[in-house]
Design a protein around this motif. Structure first.
Motif, PDB file in Angstrom:
ATOM      1  N   PRO A 155      -6.490   5.347  -4.180  1.00  0.00           N
ATOM      2  CA  PRO A 155      -5.489   4.488  -3.557  1.00  0.00           C
ATOM      3  C   PRO A 155      -6.019   3.064  -3.391  1.00  0.00           C
ATOM      4  O   PRO A 155      -7.223   2.858  -3.239  1.00  0.00           O
ATOM      5  CB  PRO A 155      -5.228   5.158  -2.208  1.00  0.00           C
ATOM      6  N   GLY A 205       0.849  -1.183   0.000  1.00  0.00           N
ATOM      7  CA  GLY A 205       0.000   0.000   0.000  1.00  0.00           C
ATOM      8  C   GLY A 205       0.876   1.222   0.000  1.00  0.00           C
ATOM      9  O   GLY A 205       2.108   1.108  -0.110  1.00  0.00           O
ATOM     10  N   PHE A 206       0.289   2.384   0.103  1.00  0.00           N
ATOM     11  CA  PHE A 206       0.970   3.672   0.173  1.00  0.00           C
ATOM     12  C   PHE A 206       1.566   4.059  -1.176  1.00  0.00           C
ATOM     13  O   PHE A 206       1.333   5.154  -1.657  1.00  0.00           O
ATOM     14  CB  PHE A 206       2.036   3.670   1.281  1.00  0.00           C
ATOM     15  N   SER A 213      -0.201   7.432  -8.544  1.00  0.00           N
ATOM     16  CA  SER A 213       1.063   6.689  -8.398  1.00  0.00           C
ATOM     17  C   SER A 213       2.143   7.204  -9.340  1.00  0.00           C
ATOM     18  O   SER A 213       3.307   6.881  -9.176  1.00  0.00           O
ATOM     19  CB  SER A 213       0.826   5.205  -8.677  1.00  0.00           C
ATOM     20  N   SER A 219       9.856   9.643  -1.661  1.00  0.00           N
ATOM     21  CA  SER A 219       8.490  10.069  -1.398  1.00  0.00           C
ATOM     22  C   SER A 219       8.450  10.725  -0.025  1.00  0.00           C
ATOM     23  O   SER A 219       9.402  10.625   0.739  1.00  0.00           O
ATOM     24  CB  SER A 219       7.548   8.859  -1.438  1.00  0.00           C
ATOM     25  N   SER A 224      -5.806   0.094   7.835  1.00  0.00           N
ATOM     26  CA  SER A 224      -6.020   0.297   6.400  1.00  0.00           C
ATOM     27  C   SER A 224      -6.631  -0.944   5.779  1.00  0.00           C
ATOM     28  O   SER A 224      -6.258  -2.072   6.118  1.00  0.00           O
ATOM     29  CB  SER A 224      -4.689   0.584   5.706  1.00  0.00           C
ATOM     30  N   GLY A 268       0.288  -2.837  -4.579  1.00  0.00           N
ATOM     31  CA  GLY A 268       0.160  -1.397  -4.361  1.00  0.00           C
ATOM     32  C   GLY A 268      -0.073  -0.600  -5.630  1.00  0.00           C
ATOM     33  O   GLY A 268      -0.011   0.625  -5.596  1.00  0.00           O
ATOM     34  N   TYR A 282       4.446  -3.835   3.556  1.00  0.00           N
ATOM     35  CA  TYR A 282       4.402  -3.771   5.021  1.00  0.00           C
ATOM     36  C   TYR A 282       4.867  -5.131   5.523  1.00  0.00           C
ATOM     37  O   TYR A 282       4.179  -6.135   5.342  1.00  0.00           O
ATOM     38  CB  TYR A 282       2.979  -3.483   5.496  1.00  0.00           C
ATOM     39  N   TYR A 340      11.411   1.938   1.316  1.00  0.00           N
ATOM     40  CA  TYR A 340      10.804   2.909   0.402  1.00  0.00           C
ATOM     41  C   TYR A 340      11.216   2.577  -1.036  1.00  0.00           C
ATOM     42  O   TYR A 340      12.402   2.562  -1.356  1.00  0.00           O
ATOM     43  CB  TYR A 340      11.219   4.334   0.758  1.00  0.00           C
ATOM     44  N   ARG A 365       5.421   6.505  14.842  1.00  0.00           N
ATOM     45  CA  ARG A 365       5.821   7.280  13.663  1.00  0.00           C
ATOM     46  C   ARG A 365       6.442   8.593  14.113  1.00  0.00           C
ATOM     47  O   ARG A 365       6.222   9.042  15.242  1.00  0.00           O
ATOM     48  CB  ARG A 365       4.601   7.573  12.784  1.00  0.00           C
ATOM     49  N   TRP A 397       7.863   7.325   8.599  1.00  0.00           N
ATOM     50  CA  TRP A 397       8.454   6.194   9.314  1.00  0.00           C
ATOM     51  C   TRP A 397       9.844   6.565   9.841  1.00  0.00           C
ATOM     52  O   TRP A 397      10.489   7.491   9.350  1.00  0.00           O
ATOM     53  CB  TRP A 397       8.553   4.976   8.366  1.00  0.00           C
ATOM     54  N   GLY A 417       7.254  10.748   3.891  1.00  0.00           N
ATOM     55  CA  GLY A 417       7.075   9.585   4.761  1.00  0.00           C
ATOM     56  C   GLY A 417       7.294   9.906   6.226  1.00  0.00           C
ATOM     57  O   GLY A 417       8.109  10.759   6.559  1.00  0.00           O
TER      58      GLY A 417
END
Lengths: 205, 280
Positions: free
Chosen positions: B248, A120-121, B132, A166, B224, B28, A127, A162, A139, A170, A168
């Motif tokens: 997303p 995701g993201f 994206s 981007s 999520s 993703g 993850y 990563y 975070r 984290w 972030g």
């Protein structure tokens, strides 16, 4: 397992925990129900997207209910070694938050085998979780506007890499030269759900 | 000789779109593709293209292009005078221009060229995903867009009789989403009983809506979870977001309801200021 409505073309399956997600996801990927175009795992759910011309939601729901979760999922995936230079900007701070020192944090991060639970993201952002990693890493209070590609990071119960530069939030503990997402490669994403990961320390440069 | 068209002016936003990238959401990568899929499919059918051929998605008109070779063209979706080819395929001779003014009603116009736009695919699709960043990117002035070889016969249709996008309120069908019970009864009543206006922050990712706030009764944090096109996701502001093509793959705010997939196409034609009415 609870099936929740998600519109006229999708079904959301809610499970008790991430292990159940991994087990159901592994079984569904091995034998996808007819007409399902995407299977999207997340922390506690699996979303099935369908092509309404090829199936119906009741048929997909029945197929999901008839699926036997594959509980070998965590140990049977492909194994990927990720070389890491543990010189991240937040390494000392993250260790402090966890009540240990940097060396101990690195030792734990490399000792555990990780599994990509879900993505995701951003494209190719996995993850990663580990059964023996019990820490919960807060975070950063203020997210960075730029995190470099290849940053190895921690947040909550997860570790991640990563895939490109981007923003972030984290905690950055290191970096890798591994390109997690590369359009010229098949498959483009290395860190796909179910892939097992071992972080291997490299001497700091 | 390669067949092509040259973009003289793209208008406010023009992107190449096709049927998108299904099958990659677990890594993703969202599906993306044309926002108004019905108009996209019609455009390809009218010029005898394969169902997944790439077309131009033009946002609020303004496109000017020149045929470098004789080419059959059609526009669907939002009608943009003086372009003469709306829902009605037209041969554009080499050197001739096609000009799209502002749309009469609606927001997105699909310009299909016989043979399809043959830019290099990225992960199996020529779509530009504005969230994206995958795909060829927005079309720019001077871009020369190569065309594929026609492989199917022309359908022999002069005009497709389809309704134009509305310039008024739009009523769409909704069904409860996975977190319907996280919201108060007042919120559910507001959703089904009042109007939500499309705001200017809307884009291919989603329509940001403004109306009576949708309050939660369940205030736990949502891990999520996967989301589909048509989701009405409600962030803490209580103002819902309706997910469109570039949404997303996962989201951390609860989804109160889903707009029926067929109706999402019509939502993709709404302009800022127009209002949505949700019908259960």
């Amino acid at each position: 397992m609870r099936l929740l409505p998600s519109g006229s073309t999708a079904v959301l399956v809610e499970l008790d925990d991430l292990d159940e997600v991994l087990a159901l996801y592994a079984a569904l990927v091995a034998a996808p129900p007819e007409g399902v175009t995407d299977i999207v795992p997340a922390a506690r759910t699996v979303l099935l997207l369908t092509d309404p011309a090829r199936t119906s939601l009741p048929a997909v729901a029945a197929a999901v209910r008839a699926t036997t979760p594959d509980r070998s999922g965590r140990s049977s995936g492909e194994l990927l070694e990720v070389p890491v230079s543990y010189d991240g900007e937040d390494l000392a701070e993250a260790a402090g938050l966890l009540g240990c020192n940097a060396a101990e944090l690195v030792q734990r991060h490399t000792a555990d085998e990780w599994t990509v639970a879900f993505c995701g993201f951003a494209p190719g952002f996995g993850y990663l979780t580990s059964a023996s990693w019990t820490w919960d890493v807060p975070r950063r209070a203020t997210p960075r506007t730029r995190v470099p590609a290849g940053a190895v990071a921690l947040a909550g119960p997860f570790s991640g890499v990563y895939p490109r530069e981007s923003p972030g939030g984290w905690q950055l503990i290191g970096r890798t030269g591994l390109v997690a997402f590369d359009l010229s490669r098949e498959p483009a994403a290395l860190l796909r759900p179910g892939v097992r990961v071992r972080f291997v320390p490299e001497p700091a440069r | 000789m390669t067949r092509s068209v040259t973009v003289l002016a793209p208008g406010p936003l023009c992107t190449v779109q096709d049927a998108g990238r299904p099958g990659l959401a677990a890594t993703g990568v969202g599906r993306s593709g044309a926002c108004d899929r019905a108009s996209y499919r019609l455009a390809n059918r009218l010029v005898g293209n394969p169902a997944d051929a790439a077309v131009l998605e033009v946002t609020f008109g303004g496109l000017r292009l020149r045929a470098d070779t004789d080419v059959v063209v059609v526009t669907t979706g939002a009608r943009c005078p003086p372009a003469p080819a709306h829902n009605s395929p037209l041969e554009l001779p080499a050197g001739r221009e096609l000009t799209l003014g502002p749309p009469v009603a609606g927001l997105r116009t699909y310009v299909a060229l016989r043979g399809g736009i043959d830019v290099p695919p990225v992960l199996g699709s020529r779509s530009t995903d504005l969230l994206s960043g995958l795909g060829p990117g927005a079309v720019r002035p001077g871009d020369v867009l190569p065309l594929g070889e026609p492989c199917l016969p022309m359908p022999g249709v002069d005009v497709a009789p389809v309704p134009e996008p509305t310039g008024d309120d739009l009523a769409v069908r909704v069904s409860p989403g996975p977190r319907w019970d996280w919201f108060t009864g007042a919120a559910r009543d507001a959703l089904l009983g009042s109007a939500y206006a499309v705001t200017g922050d809307s884009n291919r990712v989603g329509l940001r809506l403004a109306g009576r706030p949708l309050d939660r009764c369940e205030n736990g944090e949502l891990p999520s979870e996967g989301m589909a096109r048509g989701a009405l996701q409600v962030p803490p502001s209580g103002q819902p977001v309706l997910f469109l093509a570039d949404h997303p793959v996962t989201g951390g705010y609860p989804v109160l309801a889903y707009v029926d997939d067929d109706d999402v196409d019509r939502c993709a034609q709404l302009r800022p200021g127009q209002r949505l009415l949700f019908r259960g």
